[in-house]
Design a protein around this motif. Structure first.
Motif, PDB file in Angstrom:
ATOM      1  N   HIS A  34      -8.014 -13.906  -1.997  1.00 24.18           N
ATOM      2  CA  HIS A  34      -8.796 -12.664  -1.884  1.00 24.18           C
ATOM      3  C   HIS A  34      -9.512 -12.587  -0.537  1.00 24.18           C
ATOM      4  O   HIS A  34      -9.433 -11.575   0.167  1.00 24.18           O
ATOM      5  CB  HIS A  34      -9.803 -12.572  -3.037  1.00 24.18           C
ATOM      6  CG  HIS A  34     -10.759 -11.438  -2.898  1.00 24.18           C
ATOM      7  ND1 HIS A  34     -10.386 -10.122  -3.116  1.00 24.18           N
ATOM      8  CD2 HIS A  34     -12.062 -11.408  -2.536  1.00 24.18           C
ATOM      9  CE1 HIS A  34     -11.427  -9.339  -2.893  1.00 24.18           C
ATOM     10  NE2 HIS A  34     -12.457 -10.090  -2.547  1.00 24.18           N
ATOM     11  N   ARG A  35     -10.221 -13.657  -0.187  1.00 24.29           N
ATOM     12  CA  ARG A  35     -10.992 -13.663   1.063  1.00 24.29           C
ATOM     13  C   ARG A  35     -10.102 -13.575   2.299  1.00 24.29           C
ATOM     14  O   ARG A  35     -10.489 -12.997   3.312  1.00 24.29           O
ATOM     15  CB  ARG A  35     -11.849 -14.937   1.159  1.00 24.29           C
ATOM     16  CG  ARG A  35     -13.090 -14.955   0.306  1.00 24.29           C
ATOM     17  CD  ARG A  35     -14.203 -14.022   0.793  1.00 24.29           C
ATOM     18  NE  ARG A  35     -14.558 -14.176   2.190  1.00 24.29           N
ATOM     19  CZ  ARG A  35     -15.458 -15.023   2.675  1.00 24.29           C
ATOM     20  NH1 ARG A  35     -16.119 -15.819   1.861  1.00 24.29           N
ATOM     21  NH2 ARG A  35     -15.709 -15.088   3.963  1.00 24.29           N
ATOM     22  N   LEU A  36      -8.897 -14.150   2.220  1.00 23.02           N
ATOM     23  CA  LEU A  36      -7.988 -14.134   3.364  1.00 23.02           C
ATOM     24  C   LEU A  36      -7.054 -12.923   3.356  1.00 23.02           C
ATOM     25  O   LEU A  36      -6.238 -12.761   4.266  1.00 23.02           O
ATOM     26  CB  LEU A  36      -7.173 -15.434   3.402  1.00 23.02           C
ATOM     27  CG  LEU A  36      -7.995 -16.704   3.633  1.00 23.02           C
ATOM     28  CD1 LEU A  36      -7.141 -17.948   3.413  1.00 23.02           C
ATOM     29  CD2 LEU A  36      -8.593 -16.702   5.039  1.00 23.02           C
ATOM     30  N   GLY A  37      -7.156 -12.115   2.298  1.00 21.75           N
ATOM     31  CA  GLY A  37      -6.328 -10.916   2.220  1.00 21.75           C
ATOM     32  C   GLY A  37      -4.858 -11.213   1.965  1.00 21.75           C
ATOM     33  O   GLY A  37      -3.987 -10.468   2.423  1.00 21.75           O
ATOM     34  N   ILE A  38      -4.578 -12.280   1.235  1.00 22.13           N
ATOM     35  CA  ILE A  38      -3.186 -12.641   0.932  1.00 22.13           C
ATOM     36  C   ILE A  38      -2.851 -12.116  -0.461  1.00 22.13           C
ATOM     37  O   ILE A  38      -3.503 -12.487  -1.445  1.00 22.13           O
ATOM     38  CB  ILE A  38      -2.987 -14.173   0.985  1.00 22.13           C
ATOM     39  CG1 ILE A  38      -3.373 -14.712   2.359  1.00 22.13           C
ATOM     40  CG2 ILE A  38      -1.549 -14.539   0.630  1.00 22.13           C
ATOM     41  CD1 ILE A  38      -3.458 -16.236   2.421  1.00 22.13           C
ATOM     42  N   ALA A  39      -1.855 -11.263  -0.524  1.00 19.81           N
ATOM     43  CA  ALA A  39      -1.441 -10.699  -1.815  1.00 19.81           C
ATOM     44  C   ALA A  39      -0.833 -11.791  -2.698  1.00 19.81           C
ATOM     45  O   ALA A  39      -0.133 -12.681  -2.215  1.00 19.81           O
ATOM     46  CB  ALA A  39      -0.423  -9.586  -1.594  1.00 19.81           C
TER      47      ALA A  39
END
Length: 156
Positions: free
Chosen positions: A71-76
């Motif tokens: 979530h924090r790294l924006g990885i789906a």
């Protein structure tokens, strides 16, 4: 929480999870080969304790910290390497659940045999075989997860 701290905790937690699994499997297998119910009972007691202290806690922490990091790294979660890591983690977890019960059963069978001064019963060997068989897909799942998490290949 600082993302670097969560990354470190995630890595340390995975090390505990994998290390405890490999270490306890090694000790229980080799203690079982001795065929001495007293030795097996003592080792199995510690294996069960280690599983509750280390494996149970890390098996919960890993997905929580992993989801937080994604979530924090924006990885789906549908990113191929992450998706397959999650699938393999679920497979390993599904193997671990019966393993916990089997380890407690192995401990109890060995303890009962030791208390009666008898050899390990046939049921012990049957449970040990199932326990070992469940460990194989869990081991390879975790090895694949380490690869996926490190290499982050574009698998599909």
């Amino acid at each position: 929480m600082d993302i670097v701290v969560v990354k470190v905790l995630h890595i340390v937690s995975s090390t505990f999870l994998f290390g405890t699994g490999v270490g306890t499997a090694f000790y229980l297998l080799f203690a079982s080969r001795r065929r001495d119910p007293r030795v097996v009972a003592a080792v199995a007691e510690l294996v069960v304790l280690a599983d509750w202290l280390f494996t149970a806690t890390t098996i919960v922490f890993q997905p929580l910290s992993g989801l937080y990091l994604a979530h924090r790294l924006g990885i789906a979660l549908t990113t191929p390497w992450l998706y397959w890591s999650i699938v393999l983690y679920v497979i390993a977890g599904l193997c671990w659940l019966p393993v916990v019960w089997l380890q407690m059963r192995l401990r109890d069978l060995a303890r009962a045999a030791a208390d009666r001064g008898e050899p390990l019963p046939l049921r012990y060997d049957q449970h040990l075989g199932t326990w070992a068989a469940l460990g194989v897909p869990a081991l390879f799942s975790f090895l694949a997860i380490f690869y996926l998490m490190t290499a982050k290949p574009a698998v599909g």
